[in-house]
Design a protein around this motif. Structure first.
Motif, PDB file in Angstrom:
ATOM      1  N   LYS B   3      30.099  46.014  13.760  1.00  0.00           N
ATOM      2  CA  LYS B   3      30.715  44.772  13.288  1.00  0.00           C
ATOM      3  C   LYS B   3      29.706  43.857  12.577  1.00  0.00           C
ATOM      4  O   LYS B   3      30.022  43.245  11.561  1.00  0.00           O
ATOM      5  CB  LYS B   3      31.361  44.024  14.459  1.00  0.00           C
ATOM      6  N   PHE B 101      37.012  35.180  12.127  1.00  0.00           N
ATOM      7  CA  PHE B 101      36.180  35.896  13.101  1.00  0.00           C
ATOM      8  C   PHE B 101      36.747  35.799  14.510  1.00  0.00           C
ATOM      9  O   PHE B 101      36.753  36.758  15.261  1.00  0.00           O
ATOM     10  CB  PHE B 101      34.750  35.344  13.100  1.00  0.00           C
ATOM     11  N   LEU B 102      37.208  34.585  14.853  1.00  0.00           N
ATOM     12  CA  LEU B 102      37.659  34.383  16.226  1.00  0.00           C
ATOM     13  C   LEU B 102      38.965  35.099  16.529  1.00  0.00           C
ATOM     14  O   LEU B 102      39.249  35.407  17.683  1.00  0.00           O
ATOM     15  CB  LEU B 102      37.810  32.883  16.507  1.00  0.00           C
ATOM     16  N   SER B 103      39.772  35.343  15.492  1.00  0.00           N
ATOM     17  CA  SER B 103      41.026  36.058  15.744  1.00  0.00           C
ATOM     18  C   SER B 103      40.829  37.566  15.655  1.00  0.00           C
ATOM     19  O   SER B 103      41.728  38.331  15.957  1.00  0.00           O
ATOM     20  CB  SER B 103      42.114  35.601  14.774  1.00  0.00           C
ATOM     21  N   ALA B 104      39.647  38.014  15.228  1.00  0.00           N
ATOM     22  CA  ALA B 104      39.367  39.447  15.117  1.00  0.00           C
ATOM     23  C   ALA B 104      38.608  39.927  16.356  1.00  0.00           C
ATOM     24  O   ALA B 104      37.941  39.134  17.017  1.00  0.00           O
ATOM     25  CB  ALA B 104      38.540  39.705  13.865  1.00  0.00           C
ATOM     26  N   PRO B 105      38.705  41.222  16.650  1.00  0.00           N
ATOM     27  CA  PRO B 105      37.969  41.723  17.824  1.00  0.00           C
ATOM     28  C   PRO B 105      36.468  41.837  17.550  1.00  0.00           C
ATOM     29  O   PRO B 105      35.927  42.928  17.386  1.00  0.00           O
ATOM     30  CB  PRO B 105      38.618  43.095  18.076  1.00  0.00           C
ATOM     31  N   VAL B 106      35.815  40.716  17.437  1.00  0.00           N
ATOM     32  CA  VAL B 106      34.385  40.673  17.128  1.00  0.00           C
ATOM     33  C   VAL B 106      33.701  39.739  18.118  1.00  0.00           C
ATOM     34  O   VAL B 106      34.231  38.666  18.418  1.00  0.00           O
ATOM     35  CB  VAL B 106      34.142  40.093  15.709  1.00  0.00           C
ATOM     36  N   LYS B 107      32.531  40.139  18.587  1.00  0.00           N
ATOM     37  CA  LYS B 107      31.796  39.265  19.517  1.00  0.00           C
ATOM     38  C   LYS B 107      31.050  38.192  18.714  1.00  0.00           C
ATOM     39  O   LYS B 107      30.514  38.500  17.641  1.00  0.00           O
ATOM     40  CB  LYS B 107      30.793  40.084  20.322  1.00  0.00           C
TER      41      LYS B 107
END
Lengths: 262, 526
Positions: B3, B101-107
């Motif tokens: 990512k 970014f916050l709505s995607a599966p990303v740390k």
């Protein structure tokens, strides 16, 4: 019917002592394949509810399950199974439409052998194939909205959250989006959660609606049942009856000052 | 693909957007440029300068001032590498991107690492060039291969730490400030304020005060002790030690032990910043609301009532007060004033002034106040054409806008000019109150001329965005004009007061002409 979204006293408070209740004890169930509309005036808590259900912000209390995943414990999985179109979306204006969708696809782990074809198909669907290499900064509002919807669909999620999907679109683009939402629900079996204050859109598309006001869910059911509950003929009148509005006799009261001239 | 790599690639694409046609060849071009700079130009320059100043260089590196000077120079670069990502980020404080970014599966830590890695290729060019030039100047002292490798590692670690810290601060500030209008306004104001300390440091070095302090055995140690707080100083110490050891045949006692301690500290600091970034990334990328308090206007006090009276009361007075309120409630505008006043103070403190006669005591003001006038007046068009159309729509609106803006800008600049003038003049020997009044009056006349000239210029060549680069175009025109008029006046009339009067007359003529043309253009803007 299988419940895909279930909220359990979901709350989000702000300010000292939590005096601002953006979402207050929301209890809601959305079923698989259903198109659900969350209606409410500006500042009612619609966008906060969507942000909570997409794990963008954390609740003050309560929780929710999205496709069986808890929003507090399993946020990455929740994000994987949902697609989100936000009200004021962030677009990388210095990327082309293709590059932006490629980026979004990679963020959502779309396999590399599938991604290029999917982007092409989505661009074709939204009539943007010829402009795929143009930078997004040169796109009109409607075109940007179409790209954003495409980006919400890029990983083919079973649940779609659409926050004001047609508010910036011209009638032709709005019709296309409405038809797409209908197709996604009917043919692709998607569960769609729409937030809007444009009543005809919600009335036309949604199987059930909820009305939220000052953070609280104040009505829930089909459009007809809500009209019946409020004894009104139109959804607009029902909405005003539930959330309040300006009385007609007040509309020209500002002219009643005597002895002054402009 | 990982990512952070996806985000880094995206960031790189955005940053290199303006050169997208040659993006593919960009790394090769950058490497070729660096090979030329580091492999050819830097050694050539070093050789040439050594040929001229060989003894001075050797004397410098064994002097007491070497350590402190190297510490300060490296600190300036360290500070710049921290502030550059912060300033770039603050130019456009928006959090909509965070929603992606916050709505995607990303740390969040992946987002931070991706952002850092995305900008790194461009910073790497600067790091390589700075390292190359420094090393090129140190090698001729007789520094060995291992020492050179350590020096390169010092530069890389110091600057990477700075960029990482800068990226983290930028993310936190963006997240905190981007959520409210007030925050966005503060975000636009900060970049100008942030650079003031580094300007102060530069002026202190250039003006001689700090260089003298570093050469003085009494104060040099204190400066070094203070500077040792910063990790950039640890690396600077290593370089100075190597240089000292290479020049001094006796060598430096415990050289490698000191190097080990300093270098070890630098490595630990770098790892520490990475760890800290990973830990606070989730707070840096957040859309949780910080405050729900909306700014509220207070009832008009004495100040606004006075402004209204100056505007003659009635509708024009109200218009003037409205313009003043909109101007004064933006931190961005206040930061510009603070910046110019800060410059004025720094120049006065570090460069001093000729106080033999009243005119020369005010010379610096002749160049700084046009700058301030342009900054204050520049606000007239930055809110876009729509804000001008408000006046176009109103009967006689254009004239009232010009009048109100002229008066408002004068009301902002006059008090500063008066304070500056009085403080500068009272230090002049044998000055009389009449002199103070005459020269202050003259300065106010000059300032008025420049306000009118700047206003005319901004209406003639409107800047419809608040991007500093576009605003600076007009500011530079005002600055250059002030220099040209100054030179012309002082070439034509040798007497100081006479040339100052000519200067005032020319500025007023320019101001009147430009204001007229600007007003004409205002009704043509579409």
């Amino acid at each position: 019917m299988k419940v895909l979204i279930q909220t359990d006293r979901l709350s989000k408070y702000y300010g000292k002592g939590g005096e601002i209740k953006a979402v207050d004890n929301l209890d809601l169930e959305v079923y698989e394949g259903e198109t659900f509309g969350l209606l409410g005036p500006n500042g009612a808590g619609k966008t906060t509810a969507i942000r909570l259900l997409n794990c963008i912000i954390k609740p003050t209390s309560g929780t929710a399950r999205v496709m069986g995943h808890d929003i507090l414990d399993d946020d990455l999985e929740v994000k994987r199974v949902t697609g989100l179109l936000t009200e004021s979306p962030g677009l990388y204006e210095k990327l082309s439409a293709y590059e932006f969708l490629e980026f979004m696809g990679a963020l959502y782990d779309v396999p590399e052998d599938i991604l290029p074809r999917r982007i092409e198909e989505l661009l074709k669907l939204f009539g943007l194939q010829k402009r795929r290499d143009y930078l997004l900064e040169g796109y009109s509002r409607g075109m940007k909205q179409r790209i954003l919807i495409a980006s919400a669909l890029i990983h083919d999620p079973p649940i779609l959250f659409l926050d004001e999907p047609t508010s910036t679109l011209d009638p032709r683009a709005a019709l296309m989006v409405k038809n797409l939402v209908r197709k996604l629900a009917e043919d692709a079996g998607k569960t769609i959660f729409i937030c809007s204050h444009i009543l005809p859109v919600v009335e036309e598309l949604c199987d059930r609606i909820g009305i939220i006001n000052k953070g609280r869910l104040v009505a829930l059911g089909t459009v007809d049942s809500i009209k019946k509950q409020t004894r009104k003929d139109t959804l607009e009148d029902a909405f005003i009856a539930i959330t309040g509005g300006v009385r007609k006799k007040e509309l020209l009261s500002w002219r009643e000052q005597r002895g002054t001239s402009a | 693909m990982r990512k952070w790599l996806v985000i880094a690639r995206n960031e790189y694409r955005i940053l290199t957007n303006s050169i997208r046609r040659i993006r593919r060849y960009f790394p090769i071009l950058a490497i070729l440029l660096l090979v030329f700079l580091v492999g050819f130009l830097a050694p050539l320059m070093a050789g040439w300068i050594y040929g001229l100043l060989h003894d001075e260089f050797l004397a410098f590196f064994v002097s007491i001032a070497a350590m402190g000077t190297m510490q300060l120079v490296l600190f300036m670069f360290f500070f710049l590498f921290i502030t550059y990502p912060v300033n770039s980020s603050l130019k456009d404080v928006r959090t909509e991107e965070y929603e992606i970014f916050l709505s995607a599966p990303v740390k969040p830590s992946d987002v931070l690492l991706g952002k850092f890695m995305g900008i790194l290729p461009l910073y790497a060019i600067a790091i390589a060039a700075i390292t190359g030039f420094f090393t090129a100047f140190l090698i001729p002292l007789g520094i060995g291969v291992i020492e050179t490798i350590i020096i390169i590692a010092v530069f890389v670690l110091t600057f990477l730490s700075a960029i990482w810290i800068g990226t983290l601060i930028a993310a936190i500030l963006r997240s905190r400030l981007g959520r409210t209008s007030r925050g966005k306004d503060i975000g636009k104001a900060l970049p100008l304020i942030i650079v003031l300390p580094i300007i102060a440091l530069m002026y202190a070095l250039m003006g001689g005060g700090l260089t003298q302090a570093l050469s003085d055995p009494g104060t040099s140690g204190t400066v070094q002790t203070i500077m040792n707080i910063f990790p950039s100083s640890w690396g600077a110490g290593i370089m100075t030690l190597f240089a000292h050891a290479a020049i001094n045949s006796i060598g430096v006692p415990n050289l490698w032990f000191e190097v080990l301690i300093r270098f070890g500290g630098l490595v630990l600091f770098f790892l520490g910043t990475l760890w800290l970034g990973e830990r606070v990334a989730s707070r840096a990328y957040s859309l949780e609301a910080m405050s729900f308090t909306a700014s509220k206007a207070k009832p008009d006090g004495t100040f606004y009532r006075t402004v209204r009276s100056i505007g003659g009361g009635r509708s024009f007075g109200t218009l003037l007060v409205s313009i003043f309120k909109d101007y004064g409630r933006r931190f961005e505008n206040l930061s510009k004033i603070i910046y110019v006043v800060g410059l004025l103070i720094l120049v006065s403190v570090f460069f001093g002034m000729d106080r033999s006669e009243p005119g020369s005591a005010l010379v610096m003001g002749l160049f700084i106040f046009p700058f301030l006038a342009a900054f204050v007046v520049g606000e007239v068009t930055v809110r876009g054409k729509e804000s001008l159309f408000l006046y176009r729509k109103a009967p006689g609106g254009e004239g009232r806008l010009v009048k109100a803006r002229l008066l408002q800008s004068c009301l902002v600049v006059f008090p500063i000019a008066m304070v500056y003038s009085i403080l500068s003049l009272i230090l002049v020997q044998n000055i009389t109150i009449l002199d103070v009044l005459i020269f202050t009056g003259l300065l106010l006349l000059i300032v008025t001329g420049f306000v009118a000239f700047s206003l005319g210029l901004f209406l003639l060549m409107p800047v419809f965005t608040d991007k500093p680069a576009e605003l600076m175009g007009n500011v530079m025109i005002v600055m250059i004009t002030s220099i040209v008029v100054f030179v012309v006046s002082f070439v034509l009339i040798k007497d100081f007061l006479g040339s100052l009067l000519l200067f005032t007359a020319i500025v007023w003529m320019l101001g009147t002409a430009f204001l007229y043309m600007g007003k004409m253009n205002l009704s043509r803007i579409e």
